[in-house]
Design an enzyme around this catalytic site. Structure first.
Site, PDB file in Angstrom:
ATOM      1  N   SER A 140       0.821  -1.313   0.176  1.00  0.00           N
ATOM      2  CA  SER A 140      -0.074  -0.015  -0.001  1.00  0.00           C
ATOM      3  C   SER A 140       0.731   1.251  -0.064  1.00  0.00           C
ATOM      4  O   SER A 140       2.044   1.138   0.338  1.00  0.00           O
ATOM      5  CB  SER A 140      -0.947   0.104   1.193  1.00  0.00           C
ATOM      6  OG  SER A 140      -1.501   1.157   1.429  1.00  0.00           O
ATOM      7  N   TYR A 155      -2.632  -1.050  10.133  1.00  0.00           N
ATOM      8  CA  TYR A 155      -2.822  -1.311   8.832  1.00  0.00           C
ATOM      9  C   TYR A 155      -1.454  -1.131   8.197  1.00  0.00           C
ATOM     10  O   TYR A 155      -0.873  -1.649   7.266  1.00  0.00           O
ATOM     11  CB  TYR A 155      -4.122  -0.496   8.179  1.00  0.00           C
ATOM     12  CG  TYR A 155      -4.049  -0.954   6.684  1.00  0.00           C
ATOM     13  CD1 TYR A 155      -4.533  -1.909   5.963  1.00  0.00           C
ATOM     14  CD2 TYR A 155      -3.728   0.011   5.733  1.00  0.00           C
ATOM     15  CE1 TYR A 155      -4.784  -2.205   4.807  1.00  0.00           C
ATOM     16  CE2 TYR A 155      -3.749  -0.174   4.543  1.00  0.00           C
ATOM     17  CZ  TYR A 155      -4.126  -1.480   3.734  1.00  0.00           C
ATOM     18  OH  TYR A 155      -4.209  -1.381   2.559  1.00  0.00           O
TER      19      TYR A 155
HETATM   20  P1  NDP Z   1     -11.494  -5.963  -1.183  1.00  0.00           P
HETATM   21  O1  NDP Z   1     -11.796  -5.583   0.033  1.00  0.00           O
HETATM   22  O2  NDP Z   1     -12.286  -5.052  -2.466  1.00  0.00           O
HETATM   23  O3  NDP Z   1     -11.351  -7.452  -1.658  1.00  0.00           O
HETATM   24  C1  NDP Z   1     -10.571  -8.218  -0.722  1.00  0.00           C
HETATM   25  C2  NDP Z   1     -10.406  -9.544  -1.317  1.00  0.00           C
HETATM   26  O4  NDP Z   1      -9.608 -10.326  -0.782  1.00  0.00           O
HETATM   27  C3  NDP Z   1     -11.701 -10.595  -1.686  1.00  0.00           C
HETATM   28  O5  NDP Z   1     -11.449 -11.148  -2.725  1.00  0.00           O
HETATM   29  C4  NDP Z   1     -11.724 -11.199  -0.259  1.00  0.00           C
HETATM   30  O6  NDP Z   1     -12.485 -12.220  -0.388  1.00  0.00           O
HETATM   31  C5  NDP Z   1     -10.322 -11.513  -0.006  1.00  0.00           C
HETATM   32  N1  NDP Z   1     -10.015 -11.585   1.361  1.00  0.00           N
HETATM   33  C6  NDP Z   1     -10.419 -10.682   2.407  1.00  0.00           C
HETATM   34  N2  NDP Z   1      -9.872 -11.107   3.592  1.00  0.00           N
HETATM   35  C7  NDP Z   1      -9.673 -12.696   3.226  1.00  0.00           C
HETATM   36  C8  NDP Z   1      -8.971 -13.794   4.212  1.00  0.00           C
HETATM   37  N3  NDP Z   1      -9.113 -13.473   5.328  1.00  0.00           N
HETATM   38  N4  NDP Z   1      -8.872 -14.885   3.231  1.00  0.00           N
HETATM   39  C9  NDP Z   1      -8.778 -14.934   2.145  1.00  0.00           C
HETATM   40  N5  NDP Z   1      -9.062 -13.799   1.325  1.00  0.00           N
HETATM   41  C10 NDP Z   1      -9.578 -12.792   1.997  1.00  0.00           C
HETATM   42  O7  NDP Z   1      -9.939  -5.292  -1.436  1.00  0.00           O
HETATM   43  P2  NDP Z   1      -9.134  -4.782  -2.518  1.00  0.00           P
HETATM   44  O8  NDP Z   1      -9.191  -5.394  -3.881  1.00  0.00           O
HETATM   45  O9  NDP Z   1      -9.297  -3.253  -2.481  1.00  0.00           O
HETATM   46  O10 NDP Z   1      -7.644  -4.967  -1.779  1.00  0.00           O
HETATM   47  C11 NDP Z   1      -6.659  -5.815  -2.539  1.00  0.00           C
HETATM   48  C12 NDP Z   1      -5.356  -5.380  -1.820  1.00  0.00           C
HETATM   49  O11 NDP Z   1      -5.087  -4.461  -2.050  1.00  0.00           O
HETATM   50  C13 NDP Z   1      -5.377  -5.631  -0.095  1.00  0.00           C
HETATM   51  O12 NDP Z   1      -4.127  -6.151   0.178  1.00  0.00           O
HETATM   52  C14 NDP Z   1      -5.348  -4.318   0.211  1.00  0.00           C
HETATM   53  O13 NDP Z   1      -4.741  -4.116   1.560  1.00  0.00           O
HETATM   54  C15 NDP Z   1      -4.576  -3.556  -0.954  1.00  0.00           C
HETATM   55  N6  NDP Z   1      -4.745  -2.021  -1.115  1.00  0.00           N
HETATM   56  C16 NDP Z   1      -5.987  -1.779  -1.586  1.00  0.00           C
HETATM   57  C17 NDP Z   1      -6.205  -0.446  -1.733  1.00  0.00           C
HETATM   58  C18 NDP Z   1      -7.535   0.355  -2.347  1.00  0.00           C
HETATM   59  O14 NDP Z   1      -7.538   1.551  -2.213  1.00  0.00           O
HETATM   60  N7  NDP Z   1      -8.304  -0.410  -2.627  1.00  0.00           N
HETATM   61  C19 NDP Z   1      -4.911   0.649  -1.589  1.00  0.00           C
HETATM   62  C20 NDP Z   1      -3.914   0.113  -1.062  1.00  0.00           C
HETATM   63  C21 NDP Z   1      -3.713  -1.153  -0.839  1.00  0.00           C
HETATM   64  P3  NDP Z   1     -14.307 -12.463   0.011  1.00  0.00           P
HETATM   65  O15 NDP Z   1     -14.814 -11.883  -1.045  1.00  0.00           O
HETATM   66  O16 NDP Z   1     -14.450 -13.899   0.188  1.00  0.00           O
HETATM   67  O17 NDP Z   1     -14.329 -11.922   1.283  1.00  0.00           O
END
Ligand code: NDP
Length: 246
Positions: A140, A155
């Site tokens: 991030s 975080y």
């Molecule tokens: P979302 O919350 O939109 O999607 C998260 C995804 O991760 C879903 O597919 C979810 O599965 C899965 N997930 C969440 N928790 C778990 C778990 N315990 N085990 C397995 N799978 C899990 O997140 P983003 O797409 O926004 O984020 C993706 C990555 O990018 C993350 O690491 C986030 O920290 C990082 N990020 C995002 C930013 C943003 O602005 N969006 C900025 C900076 C970093 P399910 O659908 O089953 O819940």
């Protein structure tokens, strides 16, 4: 089709950035396994979209907070796809809280999903990765700077841990010709950080480009890092944040 014949695992790819990464890797010809925690239907929809590119795809339910499930997801990928070339550690959670108020449960969840799962998945994948293998971690832009007071310290800590981990692992695996990098997204419009959510206005205002990014903005960089063209990039942190940290 620069990734034809490669086999990839993308964690947390039922929605958001992970889903876009899975589809982009498939467009370049890679077979793709994805993990998810709860969204079985959404994960199957991603599998269908990936298969439409003419490659193999599999969805694996695996809670990243569960060490055994993480290990099993890597082994299942190897069994289903016949090997593993590209590991994308994308699954992540955001729990906003001040340090003063954060619960022990939230501290554990953030550390276990955002950090421990990355270590365990990488450790399990390493024996399967050959020359040209790739580990790509999704960090991030909060790893570098923590603007605002919106409860981000823990975080941000989990994401800055990925930078040091990627640098150290890049050194460990360099002799095996395996690269390890971290992609640091800025504000990307997803369920985690909706462009029209409560923090949308302030996060948009700190970008140089004056807008949120799209999931494809991250997927494009991940696909590039997975490609042979990126063979000399390792131990790098690539920030894709519309200039928010400029
Ligand atoms: P979302 O919350 O939109 O999607 C998260 C995804 O991760 C879903 O597919 C979810 O599965 C899965 N997930 C969440 N928790 C778990 C778990 N315990 N085990 C397995 N799978 C899990 O997140 P983003 O797409 O926004 O984020 C993706 C990555 O990018 C993350 O690491 C986030 O920290 C990082 N990020 C995002 C930013 C943003 O602005 N969006 C900025 C900076 C970093 P399910 O659908 O089953 O819940």
């Amino acid at each position: 089709m620069s990734l034809k014949g490669k086999r990839a695992l993308v964690t947390g790819a039922s929605r958001g950035i992970g889903a876009a990464i899975a589809k982009a890797l498939a467009t370049e010809g890679a077979d793709v396994a994805i993990t998810y925690e709860k969204s079985a239907e959404a994960a199957e929809a991603v599998v269908a979209a990936v298969k439409a590119s003419g490659v193999r795809a599999v969805a694996i339910q695996a809670d990243s907070a569960d060490v055994r499930a993480v290990q099993a997801s890597v082994e299942k990928t190897v069994a289903e796809l016949g090997g593993l070339d590209i590991l994308v550690n994308n699954a992540g959670i955001l729990r906003l809280s001040t340090v003063r108020d954060i619960s022990l449960e939230d501290i554990d969840a953030l550390l276990n999903v955002n950090v421990r799962a990355v270590i365990v998945a990488s450790k399990t994948a390493i024996p399967h990765l050959g020359k040209g293998g790739r580990i790509i971690n999704i960090g991030s832009f909060f790893a570098d700077k923590v603007p605002g007071g919106a409860g981000l310290p823990v975080y941000a800590l989990t994401k800055s841990a990925l930078t040091a981990f990627s640098q150290g692992l890049a050194r460990e695996l360099g002799a095996s010709d395996i690269t390890v990098n971290v992609v640091q997204p800025g504000s990307i419009d997803t369920d985690m950080n909706p462009a029209h959510g409560p923090f949308g206005e302030v996060l948009r205002s700190i970008t140089a480009l004056g807008r949120y990014g799209k999931v494809e903005d991250i997927a494009n960089i991940v696909t590039f890092l997975a490609d042979e063209k990126a063979q000399y990039i390792t131990g790098a942190a690539i920030t894709v944040d519309g200039g928010a940290n400029a």
